[in-house]
Design a protein around this motif. Structure first.
Motif, PDB file in Angstrom:
ATOM      1  N   LEU A 106       0.834  -1.203   0.000  1.00  0.00           N
ATOM      2  CA  LEU A 106       0.000   0.000   0.000  1.00  0.00           C
ATOM      3  C   LEU A 106       0.876   1.263   0.000  1.00  0.00           C
ATOM      4  N   GLY A 107       1.943   1.228   0.785  1.00  0.00           N
ATOM      5  CA  GLY A 107       2.874   2.358   0.823  1.00  0.00           C
ATOM      6  C   GLY A 107       3.513   2.600  -0.528  1.00  0.00           C
ATOM      7  N   VAL A 108       3.956   1.523  -1.188  1.00  0.00           N
ATOM      8  CA  VAL A 108       4.579   1.633  -2.509  1.00  0.00           C
ATOM      9  C   VAL A 108       3.570   2.193  -3.508  1.00  0.00           C
ATOM     10  N   GLN A 109       2.353   1.691  -3.451  1.00  0.00           N
ATOM     11  CA  GLN A 109       1.317   2.154  -4.374  1.00  0.00           C
ATOM     12  C   GLN A 109       1.073   3.650  -4.211  1.00  0.00           C
ATOM     13  N   ARG A 110       0.991   4.111  -2.966  1.00  0.00           N
ATOM     14  CA  ARG A 110       0.711   5.518  -2.689  1.00  0.00           C
ATOM     15  C   ARG A 110       1.854   6.414  -3.132  1.00  0.00           C
ATOM     16  N   VAL A 111       3.067   6.040  -2.729  1.00  0.00           N
ATOM     17  CA  VAL A 111       4.213   6.905  -2.996  1.00  0.00           C
ATOM     18  C   VAL A 111       4.494   7.027  -4.489  1.00  0.00           C
ATOM     19  N   LEU A 112       4.341   5.935  -5.218  1.00  0.00           N
ATOM     20  CA  LEU A 112       4.653   5.962  -6.647  1.00  0.00           C
ATOM     21  C   LEU A 112       3.445   6.328  -7.498  1.00  0.00           C
ATOM     22  N   GLY A 113       2.283   6.411  -6.870  1.00  0.00           N
ATOM     23  CA  GLY A 113       1.076   6.712  -7.629  1.00  0.00           C
ATOM     24  C   GLY A 113       0.706   5.600  -8.596  1.00  0.00           C
ATOM     25  N   LEU A 114       0.997   4.353  -8.218  1.00  0.00           N
ATOM     26  CA  LEU A 114       0.641   3.229  -9.093  1.00  0.00           C
ATOM     27  C   LEU A 114      -0.871   3.040  -9.075  1.00  0.00           C
ATOM     28  N   GLY A 115      -1.420   2.731 -10.240  1.00  0.00           N
ATOM     29  CA  GLY A 115      -2.863   2.588 -10.334  1.00  0.00           C
ATOM     30  C   GLY A 115      -3.384   1.375  -9.581  1.00  0.00           C
ATOM     31  N   SER A 116      -2.571   0.324  -9.531  1.00  0.00           N
ATOM     32  CA  SER A 116      -3.112  -0.893  -8.953  1.00  0.00           C
ATOM     33  C   SER A 116      -2.296  -1.393  -7.765  1.00  0.00           C
ATOM     34  N   TYR A 117      -3.029  -1.839  -6.761  1.00  0.00           N
ATOM     35  CA  TYR A 117      -2.398  -2.422  -5.580  1.00  0.00           C
ATOM     36  C   TYR A 117      -1.624  -3.660  -5.977  1.00  0.00           C
ATOM     37  N   ARG A 118      -2.174  -4.401  -6.916  1.00  0.00           N
ATOM     38  CA  ARG A 118      -1.535  -5.651  -7.320  1.00  0.00           C
ATOM     39  C   ARG A 118      -0.165  -5.416  -7.957  1.00  0.00           C
ATOM     40  N   THR A 119      -0.057  -4.357  -8.771  1.00  0.00           N
ATOM     41  CA  THR A 119       1.252  -4.025  -9.354  1.00  0.00           C
ATOM     42  C   THR A 119       2.255  -3.732  -8.247  1.00  0.00           C
ATOM     43  N   ALA A 120       1.829  -2.931  -7.267  1.00  0.00           N
ATOM     44  CA  ALA A 120       2.717  -2.588  -6.151  1.00  0.00           C
ATOM     45  C   ALA A 120       3.137  -3.858  -5.408  1.00  0.00           C
ATOM     46  N   TRP A 121       2.185  -4.744  -5.213  1.00  0.00           N
ATOM     47  CA  TRP A 121       2.468  -5.989  -4.494  1.00  0.00           C
ATOM     48  C   TRP A 121       3.450  -6.847  -5.287  1.00  0.00           C
ATOM     49  N   ASN A 122       3.244  -6.945  -6.604  1.00  0.00           N
ATOM     50  CA  ASN A 122       4.160  -7.728  -7.447  1.00  0.00           C
ATOM     51  C   ASN A 122       5.572  -7.137  -7.427  1.00  0.00           C
ATOM     52  N   TRP A 123       5.662  -5.824  -7.478  1.00  0.00           N
ATOM     53  CA  TRP A 123       6.980  -5.168  -7.456  1.00  0.00           C
ATOM     54  C   TRP A 123       7.709  -5.480  -6.151  1.00  0.00           C
ATOM     55  N   LEU A 124       6.981  -5.354  -5.047  1.00  0.00           N
ATOM     56  CA  LEU A 124       7.601  -5.620  -3.746  1.00  0.00           C
ATOM     57  C   LEU A 124       8.128  -7.045  -3.674  1.00  0.00           C
ATOM     58  N   HIS A 125       7.334  -7.978  -4.195  1.00  0.00           N
ATOM     59  CA  HIS A 125       7.764  -9.375  -4.121  1.00  0.00           C
ATOM     60  C   HIS A 125       8.932  -9.663  -5.052  1.00  0.00           C
ATOM     61  N   LYS A 126       8.970  -8.997  -6.197  1.00  0.00           N
ATOM     62  CA  LYS A 126      10.142  -9.136  -7.062  1.00  0.00           C
ATOM     63  C   LYS A 126      11.382  -8.609  -6.346  1.00  0.00           C
ATOM     64  N   LEU A 127      11.229  -7.464  -5.691  1.00  0.00           N
ATOM     65  CA  LEU A 127      12.382  -6.871  -5.007  1.00  0.00           C
ATOM     66  C   LEU A 127      12.829  -7.730  -3.832  1.00  0.00           C
ATOM     67  N   ARG A 128      11.863  -8.373  -3.167  1.00  0.00           N
ATOM     68  CA  ARG A 128      12.245  -9.260  -2.062  1.00  0.00           C
ATOM     69  C   ARG A 128      13.101 -10.404  -2.569  1.00  0.00           C
ATOM     70  N   ARG A 129      12.772 -10.900  -3.758  1.00  0.00           N
ATOM     71  CA  ARG A 129      13.601 -11.975  -4.331  1.00  0.00           C
ATOM     72  C   ARG A 129      15.026 -11.503  -4.548  1.00  0.00           C
ATOM     73  N   ALA A 130      15.143 -10.225  -4.935  1.00  0.00           N
ATOM     74  CA  ALA A 130      16.485  -9.676  -5.201  1.00  0.00           C
ATOM     75  C   ALA A 130      17.262  -9.455  -3.907  1.00  0.00           C
ATOM     76  N   MET A 131      16.568  -9.534  -2.770  1.00  0.00           N
ATOM     77  CA  MET A 131      17.261  -9.307  -1.498  1.00  0.00           C
ATOM     78  C   MET A 131      18.092 -10.508  -1.069  1.00  0.00           C
ATOM     79  N   VAL A 132      17.840 -11.655  -1.658  1.00  0.00           N
ATOM     80  CA  VAL A 132      18.647 -12.833  -1.320  1.00  0.00           C
ATOM     81  C   VAL A 132      19.799 -12.911  -2.294  1.00  0.00           C
ATOM     82  N   ARG A 133      20.991 -12.915  -1.766  1.00  0.00           N
ATOM     83  CA  ARG A 133      22.146 -13.041  -2.634  1.00  0.00           C
ATOM     84  C   ARG A 133      22.412 -14.513  -2.880  1.00  0.00           C
TER      85      ARG A 133
END
Ligand SMILES: [Zn+2]
Length: 315
Positions: free
Chosen positions: A96-123
């Motif tokens: 929800l925070g990502v969606q608000r700050v970036l002005g993304l139209g959809s919550y789902r896009t924000a959620w997908n982005w966060l989960h992609k980034l979480r994957r990148a957090m594991v080296r």
């Protein structure tokens, strides 16, 4: 010149255009020069931006090909803003925070982005813990405390390893495990902790084989004094993890997504003393361009997307 922007203003100065973002990704992905993702040669032609063509195999590609940003229809500048935001939230970002700050139209896009980034957090191939390491397990989720060594309904068991840094905690590792048997604990310990390390646990049966695996195993015995904190670093890490799951995500973590949250918590915890937020931005971006792309269907586990609350309580 610095390797990364240090403030939000600098971020915008550094990346005013898509081309500036791509040039930065090129430096991160190919520090020794652009290489064909298909055959690996550096014999590559620059075509009309953003394209490159391999002189050997004629493969046409861009800097985002085969990375977390592959097939994105959003500007890289927006991704960079997202990564800046995520790495600057001290206790983590919600969709929800990502969606608000970036002005993304959809919550789902924000959620997908966060989960992609979480994957990148594991080296991949990240270092294992060493020195002196406390190890214990904890249950996450479910309404009641479970019995050790047996599965507890609705709960997830997580192995927690915390490296000592003097009297404080150094790095941690969190690994989801099926149960607290030796057969589950031992592979998880081997994955998280370097052989030869001094490991401290309580006297649980499941840890008795650690010496045979090449660890120096100390069993911490309960003293006469009740309520003594036997494994203080592990206990502190667990309480911070539970507070984070409840606070940042209001406990809305589905068990099937727990691995991502454990990775995010580990990424943040192990870099909590980094003075520069810009360095976190740089590290996450670097890992994002050296990762394989993540497909949306892999994120939701092939099941219906639901923004459910209270599917995971801190136990
Ligand atoms: Zn090639």
């Amino acid at each position: 010149m610095s390797e990364y922007p240090r403030t939000a203003i600098e971020l915008r100065d550094w990346f005013p255009t898509e081309q500036a973002c791509r040039e930065y990704l090129v430096r991160l992905r190919w520090p020794d020069g652009v290489a064909c993702p298909d055959c690996g040669t550096r014999d590559v032609w620059s075509m009309t931006p953003p394209f490159y063509r391999c002189a050997r195999c004629s493969y046409d590609f861009t800097v985002t090909a085969g990375t977390l940003f592959a097939d994105t229809h959003k500007p890289l500048r927006l991704w960079f803003e997202a990564i800046w935001y995520v790495t600057n939230q001290k206790s983590g970002a919600s969709a929800l925070g990502v969606q608000r700050v970036l002005g993304l139209g959809s919550y789902r896009t924000a959620w997908n982005w966060l989960h992609k980034l979480r994957r990148a957090m594991v080296r991949p191939g990240r270092d294992r813990l060493s020195g002196v390491v406390e190890v214990d397990e904890t249950f996450l989720g479910g309404p009641r405390p479970g019995k050790r060594g047996r599965g507890a309904a609705g709960k997830t068991l997580v192995l927690v390893a915390a490296q000592a840094d003097g009297r404080k905690i150094g790095r941690i590792r969190l690994t989801r495990i099926g149960d607290a048997s030796a057969a589950s604990l031992e592979p998880a310990v081997r994955q998280a902790v370097e052989q030869g390390t001094r490991i401290q646990t309580d006297d649980w049966l499941g840890y008795r084989g650690l010496s045979a695996l090449g660890y120096r195993h100390d069993v911490i015995q309960p003293a006469a004094e009740l309520g003594q904190n036997l494994l203080p670093r592990v206990n502190l890490a667990v309480s911070l993890l539970k507070r984070w799951l409840l606070g940042t995500h209001q406990g809305a973590v589905r068990p099937s997504h727990l691995d991502y949250y454990l990775d995010e918590f580990t990424f943040r915890f192990n870099r909590r003393t980094s003075r520069s937020r810009g360095l976190l931005f740089y590290r996450l971006l670097h890992q994002a361009v050296t990762l394989k792309p993540v497909l949306a269907k892999d994120l939701v586990g092939g099941r219906t997307f639901a923004r459910s609350k209270n599917t995971m309580n801190s136990g």
